[in-house]
Design a protein around this motif. Structure first.
Motif, PDB file in Angstrom:
ATOM      1  N   SER A   1      56.043  59.678  23.785  1.00  0.00           N
ATOM      2  CA  SER A   1      55.266  59.859  22.555  1.00  0.00           C
ATOM      3  C   SER A   1      53.807  59.485  22.759  1.00  0.00           C
ATOM      4  O   SER A   1      52.927  60.020  22.089  1.00  0.00           O
ATOM      5  N   GLY A   2      53.538  58.595  23.696  1.00  0.00           N
ATOM      6  CA  GLY A   2      52.149  58.286  24.033  1.00  0.00           C
ATOM      7  C   GLY A   2      51.481  59.402  24.821  1.00  0.00           C
ATOM      8  O   GLY A   2      50.295  59.671  24.668  1.00  0.00           O
ATOM      9  N   MET A   3      52.265  60.079  25.666  1.00  0.00           N
ATOM     10  CA  MET A   3      51.724  61.164  26.473  1.00  0.00           C
ATOM     11  C   MET A   3      51.538  62.453  25.666  1.00  0.00           C
ATOM     12  O   MET A   3      50.624  63.218  25.922  1.00  0.00           O
ATOM     13  N   PHE A   4      52.453  62.698  24.719  1.00  0.00           N
ATOM     14  CA  PHE A   4      52.414  63.919  23.905  1.00  0.00           C
ATOM     15  C   PHE A   4      52.441  63.552  22.425  1.00  0.00           C
ATOM     16  O   PHE A   4      53.485  63.622  21.784  1.00  0.00           O
ATOM     17  N   PRO A   5      51.313  63.117  21.880  1.00  0.00           N
ATOM     18  CA  PRO A   5      51.305  62.658  20.479  1.00  0.00           C
ATOM     19  C   PRO A   5      51.302  63.817  19.478  1.00  0.00           C
ATOM     20  O   PRO A   5      50.383  63.975  18.697  1.00  0.00           O
ATOM     21  N   LYS A   6      52.336  64.640  19.553  1.00  0.00           N
ATOM     22  CA  LYS A   6      52.475  65.776  18.647  1.00  0.00           C
ATOM     23  C   LYS A   6      53.764  65.611  17.861  1.00  0.00           C
ATOM     24  O   LYS A   6      54.708  64.981  18.331  1.00  0.00           O
ATOM     25  N   ALA A   7      53.826  66.207  16.683  1.00  0.00           N
ATOM     26  CA  ALA A   7      55.057  66.186  15.913  1.00  0.00           C
ATOM     27  C   ALA A   7      56.078  67.086  16.591  1.00  0.00           C
ATOM     28  O   ALA A   7      55.736  68.120  17.150  1.00  0.00           O
ATOM     29  N   GLY A   8      57.341  66.696  16.570  1.00  0.00           N
ATOM     30  CA  GLY A   8      58.388  67.539  17.140  1.00  0.00           C
ATOM     31  C   GLY A   8      59.355  66.806  18.043  1.00  0.00           C
ATOM     32  O   GLY A   8      60.423  67.297  18.331  1.00  0.00           O
ATOM     33  N   GLY A   9      58.990  65.630  18.534  1.00  0.00           N
ATOM     34  CA  GLY A   9      59.897  64.816  19.335  1.00  0.00           C
ATOM     35  C   GLY A   9      60.432  65.527  20.558  1.00  0.00           C
ATOM     36  O   GLY A   9      59.671  66.040  21.386  1.00  0.00           O
ATOM     37  N   GLN A  10      61.764  65.571  20.681  1.00  0.00           N
ATOM     38  CA  GLN A  10      62.398  66.131  21.874  1.00  0.00           C
ATOM     39  C   GLN A  10      62.040  67.599  22.095  1.00  0.00           C
ATOM     40  O   GLN A  10      61.960  68.050  23.232  1.00  0.00           O
ATOM     41  N   TYR A  11      61.823  68.328  21.025  1.00  0.00           N
ATOM     42  CA  TYR A  11      61.424  69.730  21.154  1.00  0.00           C
ATOM     43  C   TYR A  11      60.134  69.833  21.976  1.00  0.00           C
ATOM     44  O   TYR A  11      60.038  70.614  22.912  1.00  0.00           O
ATOM     45  N   VAL A  12      59.145  69.012  21.622  1.00  0.00           N
ATOM     46  CA  VAL A  12      57.852  69.024  22.328  1.00  0.00           C
ATOM     47  C   VAL A  12      58.035  68.568  23.776  1.00  0.00           C
ATOM     48  O   VAL A  12      57.480  69.163  24.697  1.00  0.00           O
ATOM     49  N   TYR A  13      58.832  67.521  23.986  1.00  0.00           N
ATOM     50  CA  TYR A  13      59.013  67.000  25.339  1.00  0.00           C
ATOM     51  C   TYR A  13      59.678  68.043  26.240  1.00  0.00           C
ATOM     52  O   TYR A  13      59.287  68.215  27.388  1.00  0.00           O
ATOM     53  N   LEU A  14      60.694  68.733  25.723  1.00  0.00           N
ATOM     54  CA  LEU A  14      61.357  69.770  26.519  1.00  0.00           C
ATOM     55  C   LEU A  14      60.433  70.951  26.790  1.00  0.00           C
ATOM     56  O   LEU A  14      60.462  71.537  27.870  1.00  0.00           O
ATOM     57  N   LYS A  15      59.615  71.302  25.805  1.00  0.00           N
ATOM     58  CA  LYS A  15      58.680  72.418  25.985  1.00  0.00           C
ATOM     59  C   LYS A  15      57.656  72.087  27.066  1.00  0.00           C
ATOM     60  O   LYS A  15      57.339  72.921  27.916  1.00  0.00           O
ATOM     61  N   GLU A  16      57.160  70.869  27.072  1.00  0.00           N
ATOM     62  CA  GLU A  16      56.170  70.462  28.069  1.00  0.00           C
ATOM     63  C   GLU A  16      56.807  70.297  29.449  1.00  0.00           C
ATOM     64  O   GLU A  16      56.199  70.619  30.457  1.00  0.00           O
ATOM     65  N   ALA A  17      58.037  69.779  29.508  1.00  0.00           N
ATOM     66  CA  ALA A  17      58.683  69.522  30.793  1.00  0.00           C
ATOM     67  C   ALA A  17      59.237  70.791  31.426  1.00  0.00           C
ATOM     68  O   ALA A  17      59.177  70.949  32.645  1.00  0.00           O
ATOM     69  N   TYR A  18      59.789  71.694  30.613  1.00  0.00           N
ATOM     70  CA  TYR A  18      60.423  72.891  31.162  1.00  0.00           C
ATOM     71  C   TYR A  18      59.679  74.148  30.712  1.00  0.00           C
ATOM     72  O   TYR A  18      58.797  74.609  31.395  1.00  0.00           O
ATOM     73  N   ASN A  19      60.084  74.682  29.569  1.00  0.00           N
ATOM     74  CA  ASN A  19      59.396  75.865  29.043  1.00  0.00           C
ATOM     75  C   ASN A  19      59.783  76.042  27.571  1.00  0.00           C
ATOM     76  O   ASN A  19      60.708  75.386  27.098  1.00  0.00           O
ATOM     77  N   PRO A  20      59.096  76.913  26.855  1.00  0.00           N
ATOM     78  CA  PRO A  20      59.388  77.085  25.427  1.00  0.00           C
ATOM     79  C   PRO A  20      60.817  77.560  25.137  1.00  0.00           C
ATOM     80  O   PRO A  20      61.380  77.218  24.105  1.00  0.00           O
ATOM     81  N   PHE A  21      61.423  78.318  26.053  1.00  0.00           N
ATOM     82  CA  PHE A  21      62.775  78.799  25.809  1.00  0.00           C
ATOM     83  C   PHE A  21      63.785  77.651  25.765  1.00  0.00           C
ATOM     84  O   PHE A  21      64.695  77.639  24.937  1.00  0.00           O
ATOM     85  N   VAL A  22      63.636  76.681  26.666  1.00  0.00           N
ATOM     86  CA  VAL A  22      64.533  75.519  26.688  1.00  0.00           C
ATOM     87  C   VAL A  22      64.403  74.743  25.380  1.00  0.00           C
ATOM     88  O   VAL A  22      65.411  74.334  24.785  1.00  0.00           O
ATOM     89  N   SER A  23      63.178  74.548  24.918  1.00  0.00           N
ATOM     90  CA  SER A  23      63.000  73.817  23.658  1.00  0.00           C
ATOM     91  C   SER A  23      63.530  74.632  22.479  1.00  0.00           C
ATOM     92  O   SER A  23      64.066  74.066  21.523  1.00  0.00           O
ATOM     93  N   PHE A  24      63.416  75.954  22.536  1.00  0.00           N
ATOM     94  CA  PHE A  24      63.978  76.831  21.513  1.00  0.00           C
ATOM     95  C   PHE A  24      65.497  76.662  21.448  1.00  0.00           C
ATOM     96  O   PHE A  24      66.080  76.496  20.364  1.00  0.00           O
ATOM     97  N   LEU A  25      66.157  76.660  22.621  1.00  0.00           N
ATOM     98  CA  LEU A  25      67.610  76.471  22.664  1.00  0.00           C
ATOM     99  C   LEU A  25      67.995  75.093  22.132  1.00  0.00           C
ATOM    100  O   LEU A  25      68.984  74.962  21.418  1.00  0.00           O
ATOM    101  N   TYR A  26      67.229  74.068  22.497  1.00  0.00           N
ATOM    102  CA  TYR A  26      67.512  72.725  21.980  1.00  0.00           C
ATOM    103  C   TYR A  26      67.412  72.708  20.459  1.00  0.00           C
ATOM    104  O   TYR A  26      68.287  72.155  19.786  1.00  0.00           O
ATOM    105  N   GLY A  27      66.353  73.297  19.925  1.00  0.00           N
ATOM    106  CA  GLY A  27      66.158  73.320  18.473  1.00  0.00           C
ATOM    107  C   GLY A  27      67.298  73.999  17.750  1.00  0.00           C
ATOM    108  O   GLY A  27      67.813  73.488  16.759  1.00  0.00           O
ATOM    109  N   TRP A  28      67.759  75.143  18.260  1.00  0.00           N
ATOM    110  CA  TRP A  28      68.856  75.853  17.611  1.00  0.00           C
ATOM    111  C   TRP A  28      70.185  75.133  17.801  1.00  0.00           C
ATOM    112  O   TRP A  28      71.023  75.131  16.904  1.00  0.00           O
TER     113      TRP A  28
END
Length: 110
Positions: free
Chosen positions: A79-106
């Protein structure tokens, strides 16, 4: 301070000064305490049934306590590195790609 024991009537009279009110912190702590308290009793019985003894139950609690502490510190760093709203969604998007975070969200939604 009284030099003698109070009679029940005196105790009731003295208790009239008690304020019957709870603040937000008091209410929050009551709810948190009841959730943690009941959860520990239910989960401990289930764990003991699976591991077989109280000693192993303590080992499991220590291990999961350590894992929880590591996870909390990790999420604090993220949360210090990525101070954006979204939590795990944001972390997965930054670490992998938007598709992985999309799958996590759904999957979380489902």
């Amino acid at each position: 301070m009284h030099d003698h024991l109070l009679t029940p009537e005196e105790a009731i009279q003295e208790d009239k000064s008690f304020k019957r009110s709870l603040g937000l912190l008091d209410k929050t702590m009551i709810v948190a305490g009841s959730m943690i308290g009941s959860g520990i009793l239910i989960v401990s019985a289930d764990i003991t049934r699976n591991v077989g003894s109280a000693g192993w139950l303590i080992v499991v609690w220590l291990l999961t306590g350590f894992m929880t502490l590591v996870a909390a510190i990790s999420y604090g760093e993220l949360s210090g590195m990525f101070p954006k709203a979204g939590g795990q969604y944001v972390y997965l998007k930054e670490a992998y790609n938007p598709f992985v975070s999309f799958l996590y969200g759904w999957s979380l939604f489902a």
